[in-house]
Every structure is written in C-alpha cells, then in structure tokens.
Write a protein that holds these residues in place. Structure first.
Motif, PDB file in Angstrom:
ATOM      1  N   ARG A  40      29.918  33.599  91.904  1.00 18.57           N
ATOM      2  CA  ARG A  40      29.876  32.322  91.209  1.00 18.57           C
ATOM      3  C   ARG A  40      29.136  31.296  92.064  1.00 18.57           C
ATOM      4  O   ARG A  40      29.093  31.428  93.284  1.00 18.57           O
ATOM      5  CB  ARG A  40      31.288  31.788  90.937  1.00 18.57           C
ATOM      6  N   SER A  41      28.602  30.244  91.419  1.00 20.77           N
ATOM      7  CA  SER A  41      27.951  29.172  92.176  1.00 20.77           C
ATOM      8  C   SER A  41      28.140  27.850  91.442  1.00 20.77           C
ATOM      9  O   SER A  41      28.380  27.820  90.226  1.00 20.77           O
ATOM     10  CB  SER A  41      26.466  29.466  92.380  1.00 20.77           C
ATOM     11  N   ILE A  42      28.025  26.773  92.203  1.00 21.83           N
ATOM     12  CA  ILE A  42      28.167  25.435  91.638  1.00 21.83           C
ATOM     13  C   ILE A  42      27.294  24.480  92.439  1.00 21.83           C
ATOM     14  O   ILE A  42      27.123  24.642  93.652  1.00 21.83           O
ATOM     15  CB  ILE A  42      29.653  24.993  91.662  1.00 21.83           C
ATOM     16  N   ALA A  43      26.711  23.501  91.762  1.00 21.81           N
ATOM     17  CA  ALA A  43      25.858  22.499  92.416  1.00 21.81           C
ATOM     18  C   ALA A  43      26.693  21.282  92.780  1.00 21.81           C
ATOM     19  O   ALA A  43      27.591  20.869  92.027  1.00 21.81           O
ATOM     20  CB  ALA A  43      24.709  22.103  91.501  1.00 21.81           C
ATOM     21  N   VAL A  44      26.402  20.703  93.939  1.00 20.08           N
ATOM     22  CA  VAL A  44      27.098  19.491  94.391  1.00 20.08           C
ATOM     23  C   VAL A  44      26.064  18.466  94.850  1.00 20.08           C
ATOM     24  O   VAL A  44      24.982  18.827  95.319  1.00 20.08           O
ATOM     25  CB  VAL A  44      28.096  19.796  95.533  1.00 20.08           C
ATOM     26  N   ASP A  45      26.413  17.190  94.734  1.00 17.99           N
ATOM     27  CA  ASP A  45      25.485  16.115  95.116  1.00 17.99           C
ATOM     28  C   ASP A  45      25.739  15.657  96.545  1.00 17.99           C
ATOM     29  O   ASP A  45      25.829  14.447  96.823  1.00 17.99           O
ATOM     30  CB  ASP A  45      25.633  14.935  94.150  1.00 17.99           C
ATOM     31  N   GLY A 104      17.410  20.569  96.079  1.00 12.96           N
ATOM     32  CA  GLY A 104      16.959  19.201  95.861  1.00 12.96           C
ATOM     33  C   GLY A 104      17.574  18.273  96.894  1.00 12.96           C
ATOM     34  O   GLY A 104      17.514  18.543  98.101  1.00 12.96           O
ATOM     35  N   GLU A 105      18.203  17.210  96.451  1.00 13.90           N
ATOM     36  CA  GLU A 105      18.868  16.288  97.359  1.00 13.90           C
ATOM     37  C   GLU A 105      20.328  16.679  97.607  1.00 13.90           C
ATOM     38  O   GLU A 105      21.035  16.020  98.366  1.00 13.90           O
ATOM     39  CB  GLU A 105      18.805  14.864  96.786  1.00 13.90           C
ATOM     40  N   GLY A 106      20.783  17.732  96.946  1.00 12.59           N
ATOM     41  CA  GLY A 106      22.161  18.193  97.108  1.00 12.59           C
ATOM     42  C   GLY A 106      22.219  19.604  97.659  1.00 12.59           C
ATOM     43  O   GLY A 106      21.412  19.979  98.524  1.00 12.59           O
ATOM     44  N   ALA A 107      23.162  20.381  97.166  1.00 12.41           N
ATOM     45  CA  ALA A 107      23.350  21.737  97.665  1.00 12.41           C
ATOM     46  C   ALA A 107      23.956  22.612  96.574  1.00 12.41           C
ATOM     47  O   ALA A 107      24.514  22.109  95.586  1.00 12.41           O
ATOM     48  CB  ALA A 107      24.261  21.725  98.892  1.00 12.41           C
ATOM     49  N   THR A 108      23.828  23.917  96.780  1.00 15.21           N
ATOM     50  CA  THR A 108      24.484  24.895  95.908  1.00 15.21           C
ATOM     51  C   THR A 108      25.498  25.677  96.728  1.00 15.21           C
ATOM     52  O   THR A 108      25.168  26.199  97.795  1.00 15.21           O
ATOM     53  CB  THR A 108      23.468  25.872  95.297  1.00 15.21           C
ATOM     54  N   ALA A 134      34.039  22.043  95.447  1.00  9.33           N
ATOM     55  CA  ALA A 134      32.989  21.076  95.082  1.00  9.33           C
ATOM     56  C   ALA A 134      33.565  19.668  94.999  1.00  9.33           C
ATOM     57  O   ALA A 134      32.950  18.691  95.492  1.00  9.33           O
ATOM     58  CB  ALA A 134      32.353  21.480  93.772  1.00  9.33           C
ATOM     59  N   SER A 135      34.735  19.535  94.384  1.00 10.73           N
ATOM     60  CA  SER A 135      35.355  18.222  94.246  1.00 10.73           C
ATOM     61  C   SER A 135      35.710  17.627  95.624  1.00 10.73           C
ATOM     62  O   SER A 135      35.472  16.447  95.878  1.00 10.73           O
ATOM     63  CB  SER A 135      36.621  18.346  93.395  1.00 10.73           C
ATOM     64  N   GLU A 136      36.259  18.474  96.524  1.00 10.95           N
ATOM     65  CA  GLU A 136      36.611  18.014  97.858  1.00 10.95           C
ATOM     66  C   GLU A 136      35.373  17.592  98.637  1.00 10.95           C
ATOM     67  O   GLU A 136      35.398  16.582  99.344  1.00 10.95           O
ATOM     68  CB  GLU A 136      37.351  19.129  98.598  1.00 10.95           C
ATOM     69  N   ALA A 137      34.281  18.349  98.516  1.00  7.54           N
ATOM     70  CA  ALA A 137      33.045  18.020  99.241  1.00  7.54           C
ATOM     71  C   ALA A 137      32.491  16.685  98.772  1.00  7.54           C
ATOM     72  O   ALA A 137      32.070  15.847  99.588  1.00  7.54           O
ATOM     73  CB  ALA A 137      32.022  19.124  99.037  1.00  7.54           C
TER      74      ALA A 137
END
Length: 478
Positions: free
Chosen positions: A332-337, A429-433, A470-473
């Motif tokens: 699984r993967s998710i994008a974070v800002d 981009g400006e965030g991370a996966t 993701a939410s914690e980051a």
C-alpha cells in the motif's frame, strides 16, 4: 610437435583478444537461465547484445553498455542484423510452452541460428540442452533438445564451434523444474506420487550451470563438443522433494501408486502448481527418463566442482528469502504533504508505548494470543521511544534494517511461516510517498490458510495504520 602447439596457442590467444572486442549475442535473456547469465556476463566486462522479441521486457534489467535488439530466432533477417560484430552466441531459447508445434519451431530456430552465425563469421555457439540417453526412446521434449544440438553441429561444419551443454533439473529460485517441486511440497501435506518420482536425476545448482556457461568462453578453438553436466548427487525426484521439505521444516507423506501416467500426472500438476499446463506436461514426459551424467569430459575440461543437492536447495531457498520471491504481499502507499524526513520520523516512532497508529487493542489482543502459544507477545516494547537501530526489539518484531527513509521489521511471533513489515519513504513533488509492504513466506498449507484467514483483519489494520502514519506525519509538521 612444439611448433604446431605454439601456433595453436597463438591462434587461441588471438581469438580471445578478438572476442574481447566483439559482442556476445545472448538469446533467451528474458528466460530463467538467460536472465541469470546476463548479469554474470556484464559483471565480467563483456560487451553483450540481447535478442528479444519484446525489447521493452528488458527495460531496467541491463547494464548501461548492453544492447537490446528486436528479433526472433525464427526470423532469419533479424538474426543477420543482430550478429554483426558478434564472436559468441548463447542459444538459450526453446519452445516448450508452444504446444504441439514446439519441435518444428525449435528446428527452425536452430537452423536460422546456425546459418546466420556461419554467414556472420561467429566463432562459437554455446547451446544448453537436456540430459538423456540417445539409445532410449526419449520424450518429444528431450528428443527435440538433442535434435537442436545435432542441427547446430551439422550446419556449422567448418564454421562456428558448437559447445553443447546437457543438463538435468536446474535447482534455483525461479527455475520451472524447481518451482514445480517447491509448489508440490509446499501445498500438499500428503502426496499420491506416480512412478516417475522414483526416476533418477542429477540436478545442478543454477550457480554451477552459469559457471559452465561462462567458462565456455575460454575453451580453446577446435571441434564441436558435447558436455554432460550435473551436480554431485544422483537421486530420485522423491529424494529431492524430501530434502526440500526437510530444509523447510515440513513433514510430508508420499504414497506411491502405479496408476498415474505421465499425462494424468501433468493434469494433476496443472491443478496443484502454478505451472502452465503445457509446460507441466512436457516436463513430466521428460521426467520419466533418467537424466544422469554418463560422460565425465566436463570434469576433465573444466575446473568447476559442482555442489550437491543439499547446498543447491539451501541456496535456492536463501535466494527466495532475499529477493522475496513466492511471497504473499500486501502493498500500500499514501501521499503526504511533508518532506520525506518528516514522514519517516512518524514511522521511526512506531510501536512500544507510542502504539501502532490504528487498532492498538487489536495489536494487544494478537500479542496476548502469541504469549498463549509460547511467543514473545508485545512485552518487549522499544529500547528508545524515538530512535531505532538494527537488531532492536520492537514489540514482537525485530529491526532488520533501519535507514534514513527505510525501515524493515522481521516478525518474531509464532507463525506458520515468516513475516516482514517494511516502510519506505520517497520524494514526490514537494511532499513524499509512504509505502507500506507486509510480506509473508507461508510454511506449507498451514501458512497459506493462515494468510487468507487473517486477510480481512489485515485489510482493516494495515489500511488504518498507513492512514494513521500519514496523519501523524502531517500533524507533527504543522
């Protein structure tokens, strides 16, 4: 006498110097043996050109200096173009999975390879065939393998030297014959075994097979040669399956019956193993013949000392573990800002008193069940709430790898198999996966049953955990 020997040595040295500045043409680079041979040749600094029907299938799999050209051994024009500037051709293509036409296709391919090599001034063709006594009534597959060698030698008379290796089962992760054995042992606690499991073979480790293929480049020029190659042991397929089961810690009951013919056996294999039915049928038709080394010329002409079956299987299992082949995966993967380092900080704090970001009561329940069956449970916690190092305990996990943007945890709970949990953060981009991968190596049928039984729970927990990370980051970054 001495003068003729000196001239022969000089010719051999000149031939090797010419070969070093020319290409090696590798056919079958998308297959198992060719795919293993390609990096071996590249590591030794050879100039390699791969012939592939679909060149894009080799994208990202070759070194920077390796050429990939479109072509097919049944298309003579493509071979003429591919063989320009080539000193040695590896012919590792066969058509076993092509149904009833495979003998015709193999015959055409061998003819085209020989004729194109002769026209291009190629010095040597190295061909991989199969062991089997020509005095017996061989299966269509083995008969075709031998016929290909004969066509190459006949059509290359006075031209390229043909070096034919004849091998039995190849023991290695990804080899079709080994994967058949692996799948049978892993999936069937009780096996009703046909007569062919008693037939003797002389398996060879893939590392030893590759060593022979590479060493063929350094043979002196001369007449065509046929080398029978195999490992140290001669044993039955039943013995091979028992050795695999022993190393995997599996107890398997084998009940021999005389009723399953090779054709019925192949249909049975198609149901039990992941092999394509036609490949399975061709294999079983060949298995009913002993595949033993009867000519020891390879032992005299090469300095290679082949492994035994025990070592070959151990290496294949280790390769599977290292490369995570034949594993069950939840990816699984998710994008974070947030930047990658901020995203990884949340991962690095996982477990122990910090919790697992989702369903902590479920993790505690699973830990309690683990303790009940003699496992470590969740009692160990973390050594440090912020920092992790390799070999640190982390609840029921052990830290196997900890890098700036990668964490790998190996499970130490009681399981019918082995499990890993990996987190990888990459820029986007400006965030991370954030990528989260759960890997399970099932131990026999019990392992498969366990994975699919807990799948609904994993679906909920792993999805919730990734979202929690993701939410914690993102919260920590604000």
């Amino acid at each position: 006498g001495y003068t003729s020997v000196t001239r022969e040595v000089a010719r051999t040295k000149r031939g090797r110097m010419n070969q070093s500045s020319q290409y090696i043409l590798l056919t079958g680079a998308t297959g198992y043996v060719g795919g293993q041979l390609l990096p071996e040749l590249e590591r030794r600094g050879h100039r390699v050109r791969c012939l592939a029907r679909t060149p894009e299938s080799l994208d990202g799999k070759t070194a920077s200096g390796t050429e990939v050209v479109a072509g097919d051994v049944t298309d003579r024009a493509s071979l003429d173009a591919a063989m320009r500037g080539v000193a040695t051709v590896y012919f590792l293509v066969h058509s076993m999975g092509q149904g009833g036409r495979f003998e015709e296709i193999d015959r055409a391919g061998a003819t085209n390879i020989a004729d194109a090599a002769l026209a291009a001034g190629v010095s040597r063709i190295v061909y991989l065939g199969g062991l089997g006594d020509d005095r017996e009534s061989l299966s269509p597959h083995l008969r075709s393998r031998h016929e290909v060698g004969e066509i190459l030698r006949e059509r290359c008379a006075g031209g390229p030297q043909v070096i034919e290796f004849r091998a039995s089962i190849v023991i290695g992760s990804g080899s079709v014959s080994f994967e058949m054995i692996r799948a049978l042992v892993e999936r069937l606690p009780v096996m009703v075994t046909p007569r062919w499991v008693s037939v003797l073979a002389q398996p060879i480790a893939v590392a030893d097979l590759l060593a022979y293929l590479v060493a063929a480049l350094d043979l002196p020029a001369g007449a065509h040669r046929v080398y029978e190659i195999g490992g140290r042991d001669q044993l039955s397929y039943r013995d091979i399956m028992r050795e695999y089961a022993r190393q995997r810690g599996l107890h398997r009951l084998m009940i021999p019956v005389p009723l399953l013919t090779p054709r019925l056996s192949s249909l049975w294999l198609a149901l039990v193993t992941p092999l394509h039915a036609r490949v399975g049928r061709a294999l079983v038709d060949s298995i009913r013949h002993p595949t033993l080394v009867r000519d020891d010329s390879a032992m005299r002409d090469f300095s290679i000392v082949p492994r035994g079956v025990e070592a070959a299987i151990a290496e294949a299992i280790a390769t599977e573990a290292r490369e995570r082949r034949n594993r069950l995966v939840d990816d699984r993967s998710i994008a974070v800002d947030v930047p990658p380092d901020r995203a990884f900080a949340a991962i690095r704090r996982i477990g122990g008193a910090n919790g697992w970001y989702y369903g902590n009561w479920l993790w505690q329940l699973r830990g309690g069940l683990d303790v009940m069956v003699g496992g470590v449970g969740m009692r160990r916690g973390r050594r440090d709430p912020e920092l992790l190092e390799v070999n640190d305990p982390l609840d029921w996990w052990n830290v196997e790898a900890c890098e700036p943007t990668r964490l790998v945890l190996a499970a130490e709970m009681k399981l019918p198999g082995r499990a890993w949990l990996e987190f990888q953060v990459s820029p986007a981009g400006e965030g991370a996966t954030i990528r989260q991968t759960a890997v399970f190596d099932p131990k026999g049928l019990a392992g498969l049953a366990y994975w699919y039984a807990v799948w609904p729970l994993h679906e909920m927990v792993f999805r919730g955990m990734l979202r929690g990370i993701a939410s914690e980051a993102e919260k920590a970054a604000t």
